[in-house]
Write a protein that holds these residues in place. Structure first.
Motif, PDB file in Angstrom:
ATOM      1  N   THR A  72      -7.572  10.212   0.508  1.00 33.10           N
ATOM      2  CA  THR A  72      -7.917   9.007  -0.254  1.00 33.10           C
ATOM      3  C   THR A  72      -7.084   7.816   0.211  1.00 33.10           C
ATOM      4  O   THR A  72      -7.578   6.693   0.338  1.00 33.10           O
ATOM      5  CB  THR A  72      -7.696   9.251  -1.751  1.00 33.10           C
ATOM      6  OG1 THR A  72      -8.491  10.360  -2.161  1.00 33.10           O
ATOM      7  CG2 THR A  72      -8.063   8.018  -2.560  1.00 33.10           C
ATOM      8  N   SER A  91      -8.487   6.402   3.460  1.00 38.11           N
ATOM      9  CA  SER A  91      -9.725   5.643   3.213  1.00 38.11           C
ATOM     10  C   SER A  91      -9.431   4.277   2.615  1.00 38.11           C
ATOM     11  O   SER A  91     -10.060   3.272   2.980  1.00 38.11           O
ATOM     12  CB  SER A  91     -10.642   6.442   2.281  1.00 38.11           C
ATOM     13  OG  SER A  91     -11.021   7.668   2.871  1.00 38.11           O
ATOM     14  N   ARG A  92      -8.462   4.250   1.688  1.00 39.73           N
ATOM     15  CA  ARG A  92      -8.135   2.970   1.060  1.00 39.73           C
ATOM     16  C   ARG A  92      -7.500   1.991   2.066  1.00 39.73           C
ATOM     17  O   ARG A  92      -7.776   0.792   2.056  1.00 39.73           O
ATOM     18  CB  ARG A  92      -7.172   3.196  -0.117  1.00 39.73           C
ATOM     19  CG  ARG A  92      -7.771   3.974  -1.274  1.00 39.73           C
ATOM     20  CD  ARG A  92      -8.717   3.115  -2.084  1.00 39.73           C
ATOM     21  NE  ARG A  92      -8.043   2.013  -2.736  1.00 39.73           N
ATOM     22  CZ  ARG A  92      -7.461   2.096  -3.929  1.00 39.73           C
ATOM     23  NH1 ARG A  92      -7.454   3.241  -4.589  1.00 39.73           N
ATOM     24  NH2 ARG A  92      -6.890   1.032  -4.460  1.00 39.73           N
ATOM     25  N   TYR A 104      -9.046  -1.586   3.293  1.00 39.67           N
ATOM     26  CA  TYR A 104      -8.294  -2.836   3.200  1.00 39.67           C
ATOM     27  C   TYR A 104      -8.273  -3.559   4.539  1.00 39.67           C
ATOM     28  O   TYR A 104      -8.546  -4.774   4.627  1.00 39.67           O
ATOM     29  CB  TYR A 104      -6.862  -2.565   2.741  1.00 39.67           C
ATOM     30  CG  TYR A 104      -5.932  -3.734   2.976  1.00 39.67           C
ATOM     31  CD1 TYR A 104      -5.945  -4.838   2.134  1.00 39.67           C
ATOM     32  CD2 TYR A 104      -5.061  -3.745   4.065  1.00 39.67           C
ATOM     33  CE1 TYR A 104      -5.121  -5.918   2.360  1.00 39.67           C
ATOM     34  CE2 TYR A 104      -4.223  -4.820   4.297  1.00 39.67           C
ATOM     35  CZ  TYR A 104      -4.251  -5.903   3.446  1.00 39.67           C
ATOM     36  OH  TYR A 104      -3.439  -6.991   3.674  1.00 39.67           O
ATOM     37  N   LEU A 156       0.805  -1.207   0.000  1.00 38.42           N
ATOM     38  CA  LEU A 156       0.000   0.000   0.000  1.00 38.42           C
ATOM     39  C   LEU A 156       0.845   1.268   0.000  1.00 38.42           C
ATOM     40  O   LEU A 156       0.537   2.232  -0.705  1.00 38.42           O
ATOM     41  CB  LEU A 156      -0.954  -0.013   1.181  1.00 38.42           C
ATOM     42  CG  LEU A 156      -2.047  -1.091   1.121  1.00 38.42           C
ATOM     43  CD1 LEU A 156      -2.937  -1.001   2.345  1.00 38.42           C
ATOM     44  CD2 LEU A 156      -2.882  -0.937  -0.139  1.00 38.42           C
ATOM     45  N   GLU A 195      -1.459   7.426  -4.082  1.00 41.05           N
ATOM     46  CA  GLU A 195      -2.630   8.164  -3.646  1.00 41.05           C
ATOM     47  C   GLU A 195      -2.296   9.301  -2.674  1.00 41.05           C
ATOM     48  O   GLU A 195      -2.975  10.312  -2.661  1.00 41.05           O
ATOM     49  CB  GLU A 195      -3.601   7.188  -2.962  1.00 41.05           C
ATOM     50  CG  GLU A 195      -4.068   6.035  -3.840  1.00 41.05           C
ATOM     51  CD  GLU A 195      -5.061   6.487  -4.897  1.00 41.05           C
ATOM     52  OE1 GLU A 195      -5.463   7.662  -4.859  1.00 41.05           O
ATOM     53  OE2 GLU A 195      -5.417   5.667  -5.748  1.00 41.05           O
ATOM     54  N   LEU A 242      -0.007   2.081  -3.188  1.00 41.66           N
ATOM     55  CA  LEU A 242      -1.193   2.903  -2.998  1.00 41.66           C
ATOM     56  C   LEU A 242      -0.870   4.261  -2.396  1.00 41.66           C
ATOM     57  O   LEU A 242      -1.156   5.300  -2.983  1.00 41.66           O
ATOM     58  CB  LEU A 242      -2.184   2.165  -2.101  1.00 41.66           C
ATOM     59  CG  LEU A 242      -3.490   2.902  -1.773  1.00 41.66           C
ATOM     60  CD1 LEU A 242      -4.244   3.222  -3.045  1.00 41.66           C
ATOM     61  CD2 LEU A 242      -4.353   2.070  -0.840  1.00 41.66           C
TER      62      LEU A 242
END
Length: 603
Positions: free
Chosen positions: A496, A499-500, A504, A467, A475, A471
Motif C-alpha cells: 500500500t 502504491s501511495r 503522489y 510520506l 502504511e 504515510l
C-alpha cells in the motif's frame, strides 16, 4: 537733359501717373510705361557715371540726376501700388481677365514677386480664424488627451480640405498669373511654413523626459505623444505628396516637411524608451490591482509578454517611418528591441522569484510540521497542510517556468521574424542583439535553476519526511516484508505504501513533464531519480525480510522502476533493475541478513 525738369519734381510724377491710368480699360499702357521708366533709370545712371568721370566738379548735375532717379522710383512704386489696388478689386469681383492684365504688368515689377506674395498673403486659407479651427477640429477638447486614432482621421480630413483649397487656388493662379509655378511655390511654402506648423505646434507638445508626465485616466501621455507624432508625420508626408501633385514649382516641399519634424525626430528614440518604461509600469500596476502579482504563486502570463511584443512592434513600425535609411534603422531598431528584452527579463525573473517564494514558504511549513512531530503527534490537518502546500507550490513554480519558457520562445520568434533582418546593414549588430538576448535571460535562468532545485527538495521531502513519517510509517507495516505466513504464496500486488508513493509522484510530477523540455527536463528528472533511489533504499534498510518479504520488496522495486521509466533516464533505470535482480529467493531471507546485503550493494 530735357527730362530733368519733369523728373526733379515729384508732384509732376503723381500728376503724370493720374493722367496715365484714368481707368482700367487702358491699363495695358502702363506696361510700356514701366519698361520706359526702367530704361530711363538705366540711362540716367549711365549719365551720372559719365558726368562724374568726365566733368569733375559738376556736382549740381550729378545731384539733379540722383533726384531724378529717386522721383522715378517713386513713380514706379506708385504705379505698382495702383496696379495692386486694381488687382485686389478685380480679385474680389472674380474678374479673372482684369486680374490677368494687372498680373501681366505687375510681373515687370521685381519679376512680379510683390504681386505674387501680395496675392498669396490675402488668401483666406491663412486667416487666423481658419487656422484656429484646424486645432479645434483635430484636437477636440483641450482638457482631454486626444486619441491618436481620432487624430489620424481628423488630421486626414483637414489635410484633404487644405489640399482641395490649394487645388482651387491653383486653377485661379494658372489663369491669372504669367508665371503660375512661381505663385504656387509661394502658396505651398506659406502653407508648409505657417498653416501646418500652427497646427502641429498644438498637436505635438513635447513632453519632459527628465520628469515624464504622470499617467492619468484615458491613456499614457508619452505613448499618446509618440502615436500623435507618428500620425502627424505620416499624414504631413502625404499632404506634401498631394501638394506636389497639385503643383508647387521647384519648391522642395518634402524638405519643408522634414524641417517641421527635425526637432521631434531628434528626441524620438528617448521618447520611445521612456514611453516603454511608462507602459511597463502601468501594466504592472494593473496586474497588481487585478491580483495577478499579489500571490506568491502567480504565474508568468504569455498574454502579458505578447503585449510587450505588440508595444515593440508598434515602436519598430515608427522607427521605419522616422528612419527609413537602413543603417539608421538598424541602430534604432536595436535600441528598441533592447527595451523589450529588459521588460521580459524583469517580468520573468520577478515572476520566477515570486514562485520561488511560494516554495520557500512550503519548505518552512514542512519544517514546522517535522519539528512538531518531534515534540508531539500533530493533528491530521497540519500533516495534510504541509503536504498540500508543497504540492501546490510545486505546481505553481512549474507553471511559472512553463510561462517563462514560452515567453523566451515568443521573443526568439519575434526576433527572427521582425528584428534580425533590420540589423543586417550594420556589421555586428545581429550578433550583439543575440548576446543581449542571452544576457537578458540569464537572470531568469538563474532563478529557474534555483527553483528546480527547491522543487526536487520538496518532492524528496514529501516522499521521505511527510510520506515516510506520515504515510510509510503508517502504511508500511513492519510485517510487510516479513510475513508470518512465509510459506504461502506472496501477494502479487505492491505494498500500500508503494502504491501511495507512486500515486503522489504521478500527480505532482505531471506539471513538471508539461513545463520542462530538452536538457532542462532531463537534468531535473535525473537528479530527482537519484534522490528518490537513495531515499527509498534508506527506507528499506529499516526492515527485516523473509522469503515472501523479498518477493514483496521485488514487487515494490518493479513498481517504482516502471514509474521511473517515464523519466527516460537510463542510469536511474539501471539502478532499480540492479536492485530487482539482486533480490533473489535465498537463505539470506530466513536469516534476516538481506538488509546487510542490500546495504553493501547500495553503499
Amino acid at each position: 537733359m530735357e527730362y530733368l525738369v519733369v523728373l526733379q519734381d515729384s508732384t509732376h510724377v503723381s500728376q503724370a501717373l493720374d493722367r496715365q491710368l484714368p481707368r482700367l480699360g487702358i491699363i495695358c499702357s502702363a506696361d510700356s510705361q514701366r519698361e520706359t521708366a526702367n530704361q530711363t533709370m538705366e540711362l540716367i545712371k549711365e549719365d551720372i557715371g559719365r558726368h562724374a568721370t568726365t566733368v569733375p566738379g559738376n556736382t549740381g548735375a550729378s545731384k539733379g540726376l540722383e533726384v531724378a532717379i529717386t522721383n522715378l522710383q517713386e513713380y514706379c512704386n506708385e504705379l505698382e501700388n495702383k496696379l495692386l489696388s486694381r488687382f485686389d478689386s478685380a480679385s474680389q469681383r472674380r474678374e479673372l481677365t482684369n486680374m490677368a492684365e494687372c498680373a501681366k504688368i505687375l510681373s515687370q515689377f521685381n519679376r512680379g514677386t510683390s504681386a505674387m506674395q501680395h496675392y498669396v498673403g490675402l488668401r483666406p486659407i491663412f486667416d487666423v480664424e481658419v487656422m484656429n479651427e484646424d486645432s479645434r477640429l483635430v484636437l477636440g477638447d483641450q482638457d482631454s488627451t486626444p486619441n491618436h486614432d481620432d487624430v489620424n482621421v481628423a488630421l486626414s480630413e483637414r489635410y484633404k480640405q487644405i489640399t482641395d483649397t490649394v487645388r482651387k487656388e491653383s486653377s485661379t493662379i494658372r489663369t491669372v498669373f504669367p508665371c503660375p509655378n512661381d505663385v504656387m511655390s509661394i502658396l505651398v511654402q506659406r502653407v508648409m511654413e505657417d498653416r501646418i506648423p500652427n497646427l502641429l505646434e498644438k498637436l505635438l507638445v513635447k513632453p519632459s523626459l527628465v520628469n515624464p508626465p504622470p499617467m492619468r485616466q484615458g491613456g499614457l501621455l508619452l505613448a499618446s505623444h509618440i502615436c500623435s507624432l507618428a500620425v502627424g508625420y505620416q499624414r504631413t508626408q502625404e499632404l506634401a505628396k498631394n501638394l506636389r501633385d497639385v503643383g508647387c514649382g521647384d519648391l522642395d516641399v518634402e524638405g519643408l516637411t522634414e524641417a517641421l519634424f527635425t526637432e521631434h525626430k531628434g528626441i524620438y528614440l528617448e521618447c520611445e524608451r521612456a514611453s516603454m518604461r511608462q507602459l511597463y509600469k502601468a501594466k504592472m500596476e494593473e496586474l497588481v490591482v487585478e491580483g495577478q502579482l499579489s500571490s506568491k504563486g502567480a504565474s508568468i502570463s504569455v498574454t502579458v509578454v505578447q503585449e510587450f511584443v505588440n508595444w515593440n512592434e508598434e515602436a519598430i513600425s515608427r522607427c521605419k517611418l522616422f528612419s527609413p535609411q537602413p543603417a539608421n534603422l538598424a541602430s534604432i531598431a536595436k535600441h528598441v528591441f533592447t527595451c523589450l528584452l529588459d521588460q521580459v527579463r524583469q517580468y520573468t525573473t520577478e515572476g520566477l522569484e515570486r514562485a520561488r517564494e511560494g516554495l520557500r514558504e512550503a519548505a518552512s511549513q514542512r519544517e514546522r510540521f517535522v519539528l512538531g512531530r518531534k515534540v508531539a503527534s500533530g493533528p491530521a490537518s497540519t500533516t495534510e497542510g504541509a503536504a498540500t502546500a508543497g504540492e501546490t507550490n510545486f505546481r505553481s513554480f512549474m507553471l511559472a517556468l512553463q510561462g517563462c519558457g514560452s515567453s523566451v520562445a515568443i521573443i526568439q520568434q519575434y526576433f527572427v521574424k521582425s528584428i534580425s533582418r533590420l540589423l543586417l546593414p550594420v556589421d555586428g549588430a545581429h550578433a550583439a542583439s543575440c548576446e543581449e538576448m542571452t544576457a537578458a535571460m540569464s537572470g531568469a535562468e538563474s532563478s529557474a535553476i534555483k527553483g528546480l532545485q527547491q522543487c526536487i527538495d520538496i518532492v524528496i521531502a514529501e516522499v521521505y519526511i511527510v510520506l515516510v513519517e506520515r504515510l510509510l510509517s503508517a502504511e508500511q507495516k513492519a510485517t510487510d516484508f516479513r510475513s508470518a505466513d512465509d510459506g504461502l504464496m506472496a501477494d502479487p500486488r505492491p505494498t500500500t505504501a508503494c502504491s501511495r508513493v507512486v500515486a503522489y509522484l504521478s500527480r505532482v510530477l505531471e506539471s513538471a513533464f508539461t513545463a520542462l523540455e530538452g536538457l532542462n527536463k532531463q537534468s531535473f528528472l535525473n537528479e530527482l531519480g537519484n534522490r528518490l533511489h537513495k531515499t527509498l533504499t534508506n527506507h528499506w534498510l529499516k526492515f527485516a525480510f523473509n522469503a515472501s518479504g523479498g518477493l514483496k520488496l521485488k514487487r515494490d522495486i518493479t513498481e517504482y522502476g516502471d514509474f521511473l521509466r517515464n523519466f527516460n533516464a537510463p542510469t536511474i533505470d539501471e539502478q532499480f533493475e540492479s536492485l530487482s535482480m539482486f533480490v533473489q529467493l535465498r537463505d539470506d531471507y530466513r536469516s534476516a541478513r538481506l538488509a546487510s546485503k542490500l546495504s553493501s550493494v547500495w553503499a
